[in-house]
Design an enzyme around this catalytic site. Structure first.
Site, PDB file in Angstrom:
ATOM      1  N   ASP A  25     -29.331   7.916 -10.177  1.00 29.44           N
ATOM      2  CA  ASP A  25     -29.369   8.206 -11.616  1.00 29.44           C
ATOM      3  C   ASP A  25     -29.787   9.658 -11.870  1.00 29.44           C
ATOM      4  OD1 ASP A  25     -29.224   7.680 -14.311  1.00 29.44           O
ATOM      5  OD2 ASP A  25     -31.224   6.794 -14.439  1.00 29.44           O
ATOM      6  N   ASN A  73     -19.987   1.583 -16.808  1.00 27.87           N
ATOM      7  CA  ASN A  73     -19.620   3.017 -16.850  1.00 27.87           C
ATOM      8  C   ASN A  73     -18.203   3.261 -17.373  1.00 27.87           C
ATOM      9  OD1 ASN A  73     -21.511   3.999 -13.873  1.00 27.87           O
ATOM     10  ND2 ASN A  73     -22.100   4.036 -16.016  1.00 27.87           N
TER      11      ASN A  73
HETATM   12  C1  FPP Z   1     -25.719   8.226 -12.858  1.00 25.87           C
HETATM   13  O1  FPP Z   1     -26.090   9.442 -13.464  1.00 25.87           O
HETATM   14  C2  FPP Z   1     -24.655   8.448 -11.899  1.00 25.87           C
HETATM   15  C3  FPP Z   1     -23.389   7.953 -12.007  1.00 25.87           C
HETATM   16  C4  FPP Z   1     -22.973   7.115 -13.138  1.00 25.87           C
HETATM   17  C5  FPP Z   1     -22.355   8.246 -11.005  1.00 25.87           C
HETATM   18  C6  FPP Z   1     -22.800   8.448  -9.590  1.00 25.87           C
HETATM   19  C7  FPP Z   1     -21.785   9.259  -8.915  1.00 25.87           C
HETATM   20  C8  FPP Z   1     -21.992  10.190  -7.947  1.00 25.87           C
HETATM   21  C9  FPP Z   1     -23.302  10.427  -7.363  1.00 25.87           C
HETATM   22  C10 FPP Z   1     -20.910  11.062  -7.432  1.00 25.87           C
HETATM   23  C11 FPP Z   1     -19.761  10.411  -6.799  1.00 25.87           C
HETATM   24  C12 FPP Z   1     -20.104   9.318  -5.850  1.00 25.87           C
HETATM   25  C13 FPP Z   1     -19.763   9.264  -4.547  1.00 25.87           C
HETATM   26  C14 FPP Z   1     -20.032   8.053  -3.756  1.00 25.87           C
HETATM   27  C15 FPP Z   1     -19.100  10.386  -3.852  1.00 25.87           C
HETATM   28  P1  FPP Z   1     -25.898   9.597 -15.024  1.00 25.87           P
HETATM   29  O2  FPP Z   1     -24.587  10.211 -15.260  1.00 25.87           O
HETATM   30  O3  FPP Z   1     -26.082   8.272 -15.686  1.00 25.87           O
HETATM   31  O4  FPP Z   1     -27.043  10.563 -15.388  1.00 25.87           O
HETATM   32  P2  FPP Z   1     -27.845  10.623 -16.769  1.00 25.87           P
HETATM   33  O5  FPP Z   1     -28.595   9.309 -16.884  1.00 25.87           O
HETATM   34  O6  FPP Z   1     -28.742  11.783 -16.576  1.00 25.87           O
HETATM   35  O7  FPP Z   1     -26.847  10.809 -17.867  1.00 25.87           O
END
Ligand code: FPP
Length: 254
Positions: A25, A73
């Site tokens: 996250d 998502n």
């Molecule tokens: C949460 O952060 C993260 C995600 C929804 C996506 C995770 C994806 C990656 C780490 C990159 C691609 C994955 C791989 C396996 C190569 P958020 O966007 O919810 O952050 P926030 O809460 O700060 O908005």
């Protein structure tokens, strides 16, 4: 400061979690905090995925499950969803060789039929190619939701009962577990969540029943090998009881 190598060796002298799950996250906040686009945070987060996977492999963990895209998502802005799918496809093609040379079995859990062909194609190919690898199972939770998984397992049980293959009065936790998407994975010992938030967010709801939780106060793009080692060290300091008393849970002295 102690090197990562020395810390890895130290962590390896104590019992390791067999299966670690990570709620990655904070990519968006990491980027926004620097006046950058959210997608830049996801890209930097992919680098954390690489480094954390390498470290987990070096430590000899049996399984690592990464929450890369939740069922919820899909409701994000279209450009973010498209960008994340492109990043996943890129990861699968760029990491193919390293996954194979390191004996990693690539796995995926979730409603995979919802993924675009751009991701499903390389995902299925690498799953197949790495099927016989014995080193570590790297599971990507994609279009994944714990509730959705439990509903799917309940549906499987009901269909089996309808066909006369399962007696409802004999359904127990062990049998139910075989209907989950994680059926072939070891029990989850440790769940890590970055960004300082303390929520489960629909991740491995059944599987984390007796897992230890570690909440890291850094955003996912800043979570690398040293932070994974910190989380595992914290796990190693915990007293796991599985519902027993302290005396029962501790092995008897020799
Ligand atoms: C949460 O952060 C993260 C995600 C929804 C996506 C995770 C994806 C990656 C780490 C990159 C691609 C994955 C791989 C396996 C190569 P958020 O966007 O919810 O952050 P926030 O809460 O700060 O908005």
């Amino acid at each position: 400061m102690e090197s990562t190598f020395a810390r890895e060796e130290e962590v390896k002298t104590k019992p390791l979690p067999g299966h670690v799950g990570i709620i990655m996250d904070g990519n968006g906040r990491w980027a926004e905090g620097q006046g950058r686009r959210r997608l830049d945070g996801h890209r930097e987060g992919s680098q954390s995925v690489r480094e954390v996977t390498r470290c987990a492999r070096r430590l000899g963990l049996k399984a690592l499950t990464l929450y890369a895209f939740s069922s919820q998502n899909w409701a994000r802005p279209l450009d973010e969803v498209t960008g994340l799918m492109a990043l996943l496809a890129e990861f699968l093609s760029k990491e193919r060789e390293e996954i194979m040379t390191n004996g990693i079995r690539l796995n995926a859990i979730g409603q995979l039929d919802k993924l675009p062909v751009l991701v499903r194609g390389p995902l299925e190919a690498l799953r197949k190619e790495s099927r016989g690898n014995k080193g570590m199972v790297l599971s990507l939770a994609l279009s994944y939701g714990g509730r959705e998984e439990l509903v799917s397992a309940a549906r499987t049980a009901m269909e089996k009962a309808k066909r006369g293959e399962l007696d409802p009065s004999k359904l127990d936790a062990d049998t139910f577990e075989t209907f989950l998407w994680t059926a072939d994975l070891p029990p989850v010992d440790l769940v890590i969540r970055t960004s300082g938030e303390k929520r489960i967010s629909n991740f491995l709801l059944w599987q984390s029943a007796y897992a230890e939780y570690v909440f890291a106060d850094v955003q996912w793009p800043d979570f690398r090998a040293p932070q994974l080692l910190d989380a595992i060290s914290e796990y190693q300091r915990r007293d796991r009881r599985f519902g027993l008393t302290g005396a029962q849970a501790k092995p008897a002295p020799p």
